[in-house]
Write an enzyme that holds these catalytic residues in place. Structure first.
Site, PDB file in Angstrom:
ATOM      1  N   PRO A   8       0.784  -1.235   0.000  1.00 48.44           N
ATOM      2  CA  PRO A   8       0.000   0.000   0.000  1.00 48.44           C
ATOM      3  C   PRO A   8       0.817   1.286   0.000  1.00 48.44           C
ATOM      4  O   PRO A   8       1.848   1.370   0.657  1.00 48.44           O
ATOM      5  CB  PRO A   8      -0.828  -0.106   1.285  1.00 48.44           C
ATOM      6  CG  PRO A   8      -0.158  -1.136   2.113  1.00 48.44           C
ATOM      7  CD  PRO A   8       0.489  -2.085   1.158  1.00 48.44           C
ATOM      8  N   ASN A   9       0.319   2.235  -0.750  1.00 49.94           N
ATOM      9  CA  ASN A   9       0.848   3.603  -0.860  1.00 49.94           C
ATOM     10  C   ASN A   9       2.114   3.718  -1.715  1.00 49.94           C
ATOM     11  O   ASN A   9       2.558   4.826  -2.008  1.00 49.94           O
ATOM     12  CB  ASN A   9       1.100   4.234   0.532  1.00 49.94           C
ATOM     13  CG  ASN A   9      -0.166   4.304   1.367  1.00 49.94           C
ATOM     14  OD1 ASN A   9      -1.177   4.814   0.893  1.00 49.94           O
ATOM     15  ND2 ASN A   9      -0.148   3.769   2.570  1.00 49.94           N
ATOM     16  N   ARG A  16       4.926  11.105  -2.466  1.00 51.68           N
ATOM     17  CA  ARG A  16       4.705  10.685  -1.087  1.00 51.68           C
ATOM     18  C   ARG A  16       5.968  10.909  -0.242  1.00 51.68           C
ATOM     19  O   ARG A  16       7.005  10.292  -0.487  1.00 51.68           O
ATOM     20  CB  ARG A  16       4.395   9.183  -1.102  1.00 51.68           C
ATOM     21  CG  ARG A  16       4.271   8.585   0.265  1.00 51.68           C
ATOM     22  CD  ARG A  16       4.276   7.072   0.215  1.00 51.68           C
ATOM     23  NE  ARG A  16       4.078   6.561   1.546  1.00 51.68           N
ATOM     24  CZ  ARG A  16       4.352   5.332   1.923  1.00 51.68           C
ATOM     25  NH1 ARG A  16       4.836   4.465   1.048  1.00 51.68           N
ATOM     26  NH2 ARG A  16       4.145   4.953   3.158  1.00 51.68           N
ATOM     27  N   TYR A  21      11.262   8.988   1.037  1.00 52.29           N
ATOM     28  CA  TYR A  21      11.273   7.980  -0.035  1.00 52.29           C
ATOM     29  C   TYR A  21      11.927   8.462  -1.328  1.00 52.29           C
ATOM     30  O   TYR A  21      12.029   7.691  -2.290  1.00 52.29           O
ATOM     31  CB  TYR A  21       9.836   7.519  -0.311  1.00 52.29           C
ATOM     32  CG  TYR A  21       9.206   6.860   0.895  1.00 52.29           C
ATOM     33  CD1 TYR A  21       9.708   5.651   1.379  1.00 52.29           C
ATOM     34  CD2 TYR A  21       8.141   7.443   1.561  1.00 52.29           C
ATOM     35  CE1 TYR A  21       9.149   5.045   2.492  1.00 52.29           C
ATOM     36  CE2 TYR A  21       7.573   6.841   2.681  1.00 52.29           C
ATOM     37  CZ  TYR A  21       8.080   5.648   3.139  1.00 52.29           C
ATOM     38  OH  TYR A  21       7.532   5.049   4.237  1.00 52.29           O
ATOM     39  N   ASN A  72       8.081  -5.541  -1.315  1.00 55.58           N
ATOM     40  CA  ASN A  72       8.047  -4.422  -0.374  1.00 55.58           C
ATOM     41  C   ASN A  72       6.639  -4.415   0.209  1.00 55.58           C
ATOM     42  O   ASN A  72       5.697  -3.940  -0.422  1.00 55.58           O
ATOM     43  CB  ASN A  72       8.355  -3.088  -1.060  1.00 55.58           C
ATOM     44  CG  ASN A  72       8.453  -1.951  -0.039  1.00 55.58           C
ATOM     45  OD1 ASN A  72       7.952  -2.074   1.082  1.00 55.58           O
ATOM     46  ND2 ASN A  72       9.091  -0.860  -0.424  1.00 55.58           N
ATOM     47  N   ALA A  75       3.419  -0.811   4.726  1.00 52.65           N
ATOM     48  CA  ALA A  75       2.946  -0.808   6.119  1.00 52.65           C
ATOM     49  C   ALA A  75       2.553  -2.201   6.601  1.00 52.65           C
ATOM     50  O   ALA A  75       2.612  -2.490   7.806  1.00 52.65           O
ATOM     51  CB  ALA A  75       1.765   0.158   6.259  1.00 52.65           C
ATOM     52  N   GLU A  96      12.819  -9.342   1.169  1.00 57.03           N
ATOM     53  CA  GLU A  96      12.015  -8.217   1.668  1.00 57.03           C
ATOM     54  C   GLU A  96      12.782  -6.924   1.366  1.00 57.03           C
ATOM     55  O   GLU A  96      13.968  -6.829   1.707  1.00 57.03           O
ATOM     56  CB  GLU A  96      11.817  -8.409   3.186  1.00 57.03           C
ATOM     57  CG  GLU A  96      11.037  -7.301   3.867  1.00 57.03           C
ATOM     58  CD  GLU A  96      10.969  -7.522   5.394  1.00 57.03           C
ATOM     59  OE1 GLU A  96      11.243  -8.654   5.877  1.00 57.03           O
ATOM     60  OE2 GLU A  96      10.676  -6.550   6.096  1.00 57.03           O
ATOM     61  N   HIS A  98      12.875  -2.650   1.527  1.00 62.82           N
ATOM     62  CA  HIS A  98      12.341  -1.367   1.992  1.00 62.82           C
ATOM     63  C   HIS A  98      13.212  -0.251   1.450  1.00 62.82           C
ATOM     64  O   HIS A  98      14.444  -0.351   1.500  1.00 62.82           O
ATOM     65  CB  HIS A  98      12.326  -1.289   3.523  1.00 62.82           C
ATOM     66  CG  HIS A  98      11.461  -2.331   4.149  1.00 62.82           C
ATOM     67  ND1 HIS A  98      10.092  -2.259   4.129  1.00 62.82           N
ATOM     68  CD2 HIS A  98      11.778  -3.498   4.757  1.00 62.82           C
ATOM     69  CE1 HIS A  98       9.596  -3.340   4.714  1.00 62.82           C
ATOM     70  NE2 HIS A  98      10.597  -4.116   5.097  1.00 62.82           N
ATOM     71  N   ARG A 105      13.614   5.031  11.891  1.00 67.51           N
ATOM     72  CA  ARG A 105      12.320   5.709  11.912  1.00 67.51           C
ATOM     73  C   ARG A 105      11.535   5.347  13.183  1.00 67.51           C
ATOM     74  O   ARG A 105      12.115   4.901  14.152  1.00 67.51           O
ATOM     75  CB  ARG A 105      11.567   5.365  10.625  1.00 67.51           C
ATOM     76  CG  ARG A 105      12.378   5.778   9.386  1.00 67.51           C
ATOM     77  CD  ARG A 105      11.649   5.464   8.111  1.00 67.51           C
ATOM     78  NE  ARG A 105      10.374   6.199   8.041  1.00 67.51           N
ATOM     79  CZ  ARG A 105       9.406   5.911   7.175  1.00 67.51           C
ATOM     80  NH1 ARG A 105       9.568   4.910   6.306  1.00 67.51           N
ATOM     81  NH2 ARG A 105       8.300   6.598   7.179  1.00 67.51           N
TER      82      ARG A 105
HETATM   83  C1  DQA Z   1       8.506   1.017   3.504  1.00 71.26           C
HETATM   84  C2  DQA Z   1       8.631   1.262   5.020  1.00 71.26           C
HETATM   85  C3  DQA Z   1       7.290   1.063   5.721  1.00 71.26           C
HETATM   86  O1  DQA Z   1       7.419   1.310   7.116  1.00 71.26           O
HETATM   87  C4  DQA Z   1       6.250   2.018   5.168  1.00 71.26           C
HETATM   88  O2  DQA Z   1       4.989   1.760   5.760  1.00 71.26           O
HETATM   89  C5  DQA Z   1       6.169   1.991   3.690  1.00 71.26           C
HETATM   90  C6  DQA Z   1       7.393   1.854   2.901  1.00 71.26           C
HETATM   91  C7  DQA Z   1       9.803   1.363   2.740  1.00 71.26           C
HETATM   92  O3  DQA Z   1       9.911   0.985   1.582  1.00 71.26           O
HETATM   93  O4  DQA Z   1      10.685   2.045   3.292  1.00 71.26           O
HETATM   94  O5  DQA Z   1       5.087   2.154   3.115  1.00 71.26           O
HETATM   95  O6  DQA Z   1       8.235  -0.352   3.286  1.00 71.26           O
END
Ligand code: DQA
Length: 144
Positions: A8-9, A16, A21, A72, A75, A96, A98, A105
């Site tokens: 998501p997002n 964003r 990011y 990825n 959240a 995984e 990120h 964070r």
């Molecule tokens: C994320 C880190 C997560 O905590 C966050 O909710 C994201 C992006 C990252 O790519 O740094 O949406 O996965």
């Protein structure tokens, strides 16, 4: 086939929270993955969803195919047991990814329910993490 799956997002990358990011867009992530895959001579499918059921369906398909996955989970990383359970079914490798270093964070981001079922974790290297994941998965080849 190697799947690069985004939660998501992440479709809103670029606008964003660019201070976290970066300013590269989701389309740039797709282009980077496709360019990397072409260079490595592997097939890649890059997808993003905000819907849990859709992500679980993609993970089931990857499990059925024995495909490698770079995920990825966004959240979902921090609390989603259904996504973790789907990841646990994979027979290929799971990396995984990120973009940010979640350990720099908020505390609620320090815990990942996914990492224990992943083969490896890449974080904090920006979108280059996707390239690195693909490089690794391509050299692992079909050996799951
Ligand atoms: C994320 C880190 C997560 O905590 C966050 O909710 C994201 C992006 C990252 O790519 O740094 O949406 O996965």
């Amino acid at each position: 086939m190697i799947y690069v799956l985004n939660g998501p997002n992440l479709g809103r990358l670029g606008t964003r929270e660019p201070e976290i990011y970066g300013s590269t867009s989701y389309a740039d992530v797709v282009a980077l993955c496709e360019k990397t895959a072409a260079k490595l001579g592997v097939e890649v499918e890059v997808k993003q969803t905000d819907a849990e059921f859709e992500m679980i369906g993609w993970l089931h398909r990857a499990a059925d195919e024995g495909a490698h996955v770079a995920l990825n989970p966004a959240a979902w990383t921090h609390y989603n047991i259904a996504i973790r359970d789907a990841c646990a079914m994979l027979r290929g490798k799971l990396i995984e990814v990120h973009i940010s270093n979640v350990h720099q964070r908020e505390e609620f981001r320090h815990k990942s329910v996914i990492s224990a079922v992943a083969d490896g974790v890449i974080m904090g290297l920006g979108i280059d993490g996707y390239r690195l994941a693909l490089e690794h998965l391509a050299q692992v080849g079909d050996r799951a």
